[in-house]
Design an enzyme around this catalytic site. Structure first.
Site, mmCIF file in Angstrom:
data_model
loop_
_atom_site.group_PDB
_atom_site.id
_atom_site.type_symbol
_atom_site.label_atom_id
_atom_site.label_comp_id
_atom_site.label_asym_id
_atom_site.label_seq_id
_atom_site.Cartn_x
_atom_site.Cartn_y
_atom_site.Cartn_z
ATOM 1 N N ARG A 59 0.897 -1.289 -0.017
ATOM 2 C CA ARG A 59 0.086 0.061 -0.076
ATOM 3 C C ARG A 59 0.854 1.462 0.091
ATOM 4 O O ARG A 59 0.583 2.179 -0.540
ATOM 5 C CB ARG A 59 -0.887 0.085 1.132
ATOM 6 C CG ARG A 59 -2.267 -0.595 1.126
ATOM 7 C CD ARG A 59 -2.670 -1.158 2.375
ATOM 8 N NE ARG A 59 -1.526 -2.110 2.949
ATOM 9 C CZ ARG A 59 -1.704 -3.462 2.520
ATOM 10 N NH1 ARG A 59 -2.698 -3.881 1.959
ATOM 11 N NH2 ARG A 59 -0.971 -4.268 2.941
ATOM 12 N N THR A 60 1.793 1.388 0.773
ATOM 13 C CA THR A 60 2.432 2.558 1.081
ATOM 14 C C THR A 60 3.203 3.063 -0.225
ATOM 15 O O THR A 60 2.971 4.188 -0.868
ATOM 16 C CB THR A 60 3.175 2.398 2.241
ATOM 17 O OG1 THR A 60 2.700 2.153 3.186
ATOM 18 C CG2 THR A 60 4.051 3.980 2.505
ATOM 19 N N LYS A 88 26.069 -3.630 -3.323
ATOM 20 C CA LYS A 88 27.616 -3.516 -3.693
ATOM 21 C C LYS A 88 28.334 -2.897 -2.373
ATOM 22 O O LYS A 88 29.495 -2.524 -2.529
ATOM 23 C CB LYS A 88 27.730 -2.744 -4.777
ATOM 24 C CG LYS A 88 27.102 -3.277 -5.916
ATOM 25 C CD LYS A 88 27.546 -2.679 -7.356
ATOM 26 C CE LYS A 88 26.573 -3.024 -8.405
ATOM 27 N NZ LYS A 88 26.605 -2.053 -9.572
ATOM 28 N N ARG A 109 11.283 4.036 2.780
ATOM 29 C CA ARG A 109 11.121 3.185 3.949
ATOM 30 C C ARG A 109 12.460 2.455 4.256
ATOM 31 O O ARG A 109 13.122 1.866 3.415
ATOM 32 C CB ARG A 109 10.009 2.228 3.536
ATOM 33 C CG ARG A 109 9.734 0.841 4.314
ATOM 34 C CD ARG A 109 8.648 0.174 4.225
ATOM 35 N NE ARG A 109 7.211 0.764 4.355
ATOM 36 C CZ ARG A 109 6.091 0.438 4.408
ATOM 37 N NH1 ARG A 109 5.969 -1.076 4.238
ATOM 38 N NH2 ARG A 109 5.136 0.844 4.893
ATOM 39 N N HIS A 137 5.534 5.967 11.356
ATOM 40 C CA HIS A 137 4.824 5.878 9.999
ATOM 41 C C HIS A 137 4.027 6.971 9.819
ATOM 42 O O HIS A 137 2.802 6.757 9.959
ATOM 43 C CB HIS A 137 4.360 4.312 9.922
ATOM 44 C CG HIS A 137 3.883 3.975 8.402
ATOM 45 N ND1 HIS A 137 3.969 4.892 7.464
ATOM 46 C CD2 HIS A 137 3.469 2.953 8.092
ATOM 47 C CE1 HIS A 137 3.541 4.471 6.290
ATOM 48 N NE2 HIS A 137 3.591 3.289 6.652
HETATM 49 C C1 NCD Z 1 2.232 -1.045 7.922
HETATM 50 C C2 NCD Z 1 3.746 -0.886 8.251
HETATM 51 O O1 NCD Z 1 4.385 -1.300 6.968
HETATM 52 O O2 NCD Z 1 4.085 -0.482 9.278
HETATM 53 N N1 NCD Z 1 1.631 -1.234 6.803
HETATM 54 C C3 NCD Z 1 1.238 -0.227 6.035
HETATM 55 O O3 NCD Z 1 2.260 0.825 5.627
HETATM 56 N N2 NCD Z 1 0.142 -0.171 5.679
HETATM 57 C C4 NCD Z 1 1.436 -2.066 8.756
HETATM 58 C C5 NCD Z 1 2.100 -3.533 8.955
HETATM 59 O O4 NCD Z 1 3.162 -3.793 8.232
HETATM 60 O O5 NCD Z 1 1.607 -4.351 9.878
#
Ligand code: NCD
Length: 311
Positions: A59-60, A88, A109, A137
């Protein structure tokens, strides 16, 4: 008074960097993005967003990319360190210094807490934290708030329960901070081993009423918003600890008999087994609506940070 210019060129690293007025401003801009999400726009034409994802994501990453495309911009990036020169031996600092030569904004991320802040120190373009280890997040918290406002009209006055892995879920940490800026009652429900981080509890306790519970039964009838997360198996330092809590909570139709009629259930997804699929077709379930809201919220953030919103 908050204005659009306050966001131009700004990093989005921690929800703690934002005031309530700023958050409310972002949520309003997200509302204005709703029609543009349908028609598309050329607001960010010529701009390039880089998504640097060192951890899995559905999703993100896809919603940031969708948001950028809907605003007329373009996207570059990678969705796993194996595809980049990190393999590398290139450092995160060098990676960021290279990517800023290509892109006007970086969405990162990373499994390490503090990684987004570190990247922002090296980058001359804005950095958005799309998840920094178990820490934060912030854009997920913003879309969670946006969903609550859309479904409930406002956040003030609500009793909100955060349930599940309160120790390792970064979505929970950002959301708890964000909610503490509003007039809410917060109920934290988790197995003993997965209780909310002490430092977060201490931080927010002075601002909002906070209760901790190990089971949902007694408090469910009071709850307006129930936010559930999966157990973050990959963050456990000891897999034996995970085995102790696996499958220890689950929301199903039987439990929900005691819920308020207008309870909403949110979940950042992915779901494992903590919300039974039979709940999906009830009016309680708003987690797929949350996914849709993630696009407009991220459209708002990109447009604000890249200076496309005029006063
Ligand atoms: C979450 C995350 O990556 O922290 N997912 C997200 O971004 N919607 C939640 C999770 O991984 O449980």
């Amino acid at each position: 008074m908050v204005s659009a210019s306050d966001f131009v060129g700004r990093d989005i690293i921690s929800i703690k960097d934002f005031t309530r007025d700023e958050i409310d401003y972002i949520l309003r801009v997200a509302g204005e993005m709703e029609p543009l999400a349908k028609t598309g726009s050329d607001m960010l034409k010529g701009k390039i967003m880089a998504t640097l994802f060192f951890e899995p994501s559905t999703r993100t990453r896809l919603s940031f990319e969708t948001a950028m495309y809907k605003l007329g911009g373009s996207v570059i990036g990678f969705s796993g360190p194996e595809a980049s020169s990190i393999m590398k031996g290139e450092s995160l600092a060098d990676t960021v210094r290279v990517v800023e030569k290509y892109a006007s904004i970086i969405v990162l991320r990373h499994p390490a807490e503090g990684a987004a802040r570190f990247a922002a120190e090296y980058a001359n373009v804005p950095v958005i934290n799309a998840g920094s280890g178990a820490e934060e997040h912030p854009t997920q918290a913003l879309l969670d708030l946006y969903t609550i406002v859309r479904e409930k009209g406002q956040i003030d006055g609500l009793t909100i329960a955060l349930m599940g892995d309160l120790k390792y879920a970064r979505t929970i940490h950002s959301l708890a901070y964000a909610l503490s800026l509003y007039k809410v009652r917060l109920i934290f429900i988790s197995p003993e081993l997965l209780r909310m981080r002490r430092e977060i509890l201490e931080d927010i306790r002075g601002r909002v009423e906070v209760y901790e519970q190990t089971s949902i039964e007694d408090v469910l009838p009071e709850i307006d918003v129930l936010y559930v997360t999966r157990i973050q198996k990959e963050r456990f330092p000891d897999i034996a600890e995970y085995a102790k809590v696996r499958g220890s909570y689950r929301i199903d139709l039987a439990i929900l008999k005691k819920a308020k009629k207008d309870l909403i259930i949110l979940h950042p997804l992915p779901r494992v087994d903590e919300v039974s699929v039979e709940v999906d077709s009830t009016p309680f379930a708003k987690y797929f609506q949350q996914v849709e809201n993630g696009v407009v919220l991220r459209m708002a953030l990109l447009a604000l940070v890249l200076g496309a919103i005029k006063e």
